[in-house]
Design an enzyme around this catalytic site. Structure first.
Site, mmCIF file in Angstrom:
data_model
loop_
_atom_site.group_PDB
_atom_site.id
_atom_site.type_symbol
_atom_site.label_atom_id
_atom_site.label_comp_id
_atom_site.label_asym_id
_atom_site.label_seq_id
_atom_site.Cartn_x
_atom_site.Cartn_y
_atom_site.Cartn_z
ATOM 1 C CB SER A 106 -1.243 -0.066 1.294
ATOM 2 O OG SER A 106 -0.024 0.060 2.455
ATOM 3 C CG ASP A 119 -4.345 5.751 6.638
ATOM 4 O OD1 ASP A 119 -2.966 5.996 7.130
ATOM 5 O OD2 ASP A 119 -5.156 5.327 5.199
ATOM 6 C CG HIS A 148 -1.478 3.555 4.281
ATOM 7 N ND1 HIS A 148 -2.737 3.341 5.363
ATOM 8 C CD2 HIS A 148 -1.145 2.914 4.082
ATOM 9 C CE1 HIS A 148 -2.836 2.093 4.231
ATOM 10 N NE2 HIS A 148 -1.867 1.825 4.082
#
Length: 393
Positions: free
Chosen positions: A56, A356, A359
Site C-alpha cells: 500500500s 491515516d 500510511h
C-alpha cells in the site's frame, strides 16, 4: 511483535489478531529539491519506463474500497487524495507517494495501476503494487488458517501480472528474449517498494515465529528479484521496511512500556530492523550473481528514523498522531478509520508525518523520496544509477 499480544487483556488480544491485518497494509510540477540535484541527468530522460511493485505504500490504485485490505475500506472516499489530486485516487495518502515523486523526478507521468491500465496507458510503465500484499505466497496463510480478511495478492501475483504485461508487449515469457523484450526491459527502472510488513502482521497472535516469517519472506523476495534480473532488469531499486513501530496503529496496540529511544514501539522496530539486515545481505549476493545490474538499497528504516529524530527540520509538527482519524491518544481507532463518514482530516496534513494511522502524508513521502533520490539514504547512491544508465549506448 509477539510481545504485543502477550501483554494485552483478552479484548486487546482479539483486537490485535483481528485488526493488525491492517497493520502496515500498509501535471506535475517537478519539486525544486529534485531539480537542483538531477536536472542535468533527467533532462535526457534516462528511463523510458518505470515498473513498480510493493504494497500500500506504493499502490497507485490496484486496490480500492471494495478490494482493499480489511480496516482501510474507505480509500475511495474523501479526504483521501485531497492534497494534490483533490479527489480520491485509491492511493493510501492525502496525495502523492514516493513512486509518484520518483516518476516526476525522471520527467515521466504517474504510473497507471495494472488492474486499470489499457494499451497506450502503459507507454511509460506500470504499477503492480497491491495494498495488503505479502512477500510470502498467499497459500502459506491459507494452509495455516490465517487467510481471513487477508489480501490474497502476493509478490507472486505481481510477477504473474508482470509476465502477462510482457506478453501483451510481444515479449515471450519465460524466455524474455527478442527485440520486444529488449524494448520493454532495457530502458526501464524497476522500483520495488517496501513489502513484507504485512507478512508479520498477518501472523501476529499465531504460533508462527518472527524467524519463520523472516526466512520465508526473504526467500520469496529474493526469488522475485532473481526472476526480474534473469528477465533482463538492469536497474533495480529496493526499498527496505520502514520503522513501522512508529505508526499510530502500532503505538495504539502496544503496551506503554514497549518503547525505544524514539518513543516508538521497540519490539516492532527491532523486528523490521532484523529483516532489513538479512535483506541487505541478500542484495549483496544478488550483486555478485548479476554484476551487470545496478541494485540499489533504499534505506527506508533510517530515512524514517531520521525524520522522527528531528521532525522540525523537515517541517513536521506532529510525529505520532494521524492527520485523518479519531481516538486518543494518536487520533486513530480501528473502528474509525480515515474515509469513514464521521471522520474529518486535519487542516494541515503537511505538518503531519502520518496520514491515516498506517500510511504517510504526501509531505512525508516527499521527504523520503528526496532522501532516496538526492540524499545519502541509498546504497549505491541513486545518482550513480542514473549516471551508469546514461553511460550506456
Amino acid at each position: 511483535m509477539a510481545t504485543l499480544s502477550t501483554s494485552h487483556s483478552s479484548l486487546q488480544k482479539i483486537l490485535v489478531i483481528n485488526f493488525t491485518t491492517i497493520f502496515f497494509l500498509f501535471s506535475h510540477s517537478l519539486p525544486s529539491a529534485y531539480a537542483s540535484a538531477i536536472t542535468d541527468l533527467t533532462s535526457q530522460r534516462p528511463f523510458k519506463k518505470i515498473y513498480a511493485f510493493g504494497d500500500s505504500f506504493t499502490d497507485t490504485g490496484n486496490t480500492e474500497s471494495l478490494t482493499g485490505p480489511n480496516g482501510f475500506v474507505h480509500v475511495s472516499n474523501p479526504p483521501y487524495g485531497t492534497t494534490f489530486f483533490h479527489h480520491p485516487t485509491n492511493r493510501y495518502s492525502d496525495g502523492r507517494l514516493v513512486i509518484d515523486f520518483v516518476a516526476q523526478s525522471l520527467s515521466l507521468p504517474f504510473l497507471p495501476p495494472y488492474r486499470k491500465s489499457q494499451g497506450k496507458d502503459t507507454a511509460y510503465g506500470v504499477n503492480f503494487a497491491v495494498a495488503g500484499s505479502t512477500a510470502i505466497n498467499h497459500a502459506f496463510f491459507v494452509k495455516n488458517n490465517l487467510s481471513l480478511d487477508i489480501t490474497p495478492e502476493s509478490l507472486q501475483t505481481q510477477m504473474i501480472w508482470f509476465n502477462k504485461y510482457l506478453e501483451s508487449q510481444g515479449c515471450q515469457v519465460p524466455e524474455s528474449s527478442g527485440p520486444e523484450c529488449k524494448q520493454a526491459l532495457d530502458d526501464a527502472l524497476f522500483w520495488v517498494g517496501e513489502i513484507g510488513v504485512n507478512d508479520y502482521a498477518y501472523t501476529l497472535g499465531s504460533t508462527i515465529s518472527d524467524d519463520t516469517i523472516r526466512k520465508l519472506a526473504i526467500y520469496s523476495f529474493t526469488e522475485f528479484l532473481q526472476a526480474l534480473l534473469q528477465k533482463g532488469a538492469k536497474y533495480v531499486v529496493v526499498q527496505a521496511l520502514p520503522t513501522t513501530g512508529c505508526l499510530p496503529l502500532a503505538m495504539t496496540l502496544a503496551p506503554a512500556d514497549d518503547r525505544d529511544d524514539l518513543g516508538c514501539v521497540k519490539s516492532v522496530n527491532n523486528q523490521t530492523y532484523a529483516h532489513n539486515l538479512v535483506l541487505q545481505a541478500k542484495l549483496s549476493d544478488l550483486r555478485m550473481q548479476f554484476p551487470d545490474a545496478v541494485i540499489v538499497y533504499a534505506d527506508y528504516w533510517n530515512a524514517y528514523r531520521a525524520v522522527m529524530k528531528n521532525p522540525e527540520k523537515y517541517g513536521f509538527k506532529e510525529s505520532f498522531k494521524a492527520c485523518c482519524g479519531a481516538g486518543d491518544p494518536y487520533n486513530f481507532g480501528v473502528f474509525e478509520t480515515c474515509g469513514s463518514p464521521s471522520i474529518i482530516a486535519c487542516s494541515n496534513p503537511s505538518e503531519y508525518i502520518n496520514w491515516d494511522g498506517v500510511h504517510l502524508t504526501e509531505a512525508m513521502y516527499k521527504v523520503l523520496a528526496d532522501m532516496f533520490l538526492n540524499g545519502n539514504l541509498t546504497n549505491p547512491p541513486f545518482k550513480s544509477l542514473l549516471e551508469r544508465k546514461l553511460q550506456k549506448p
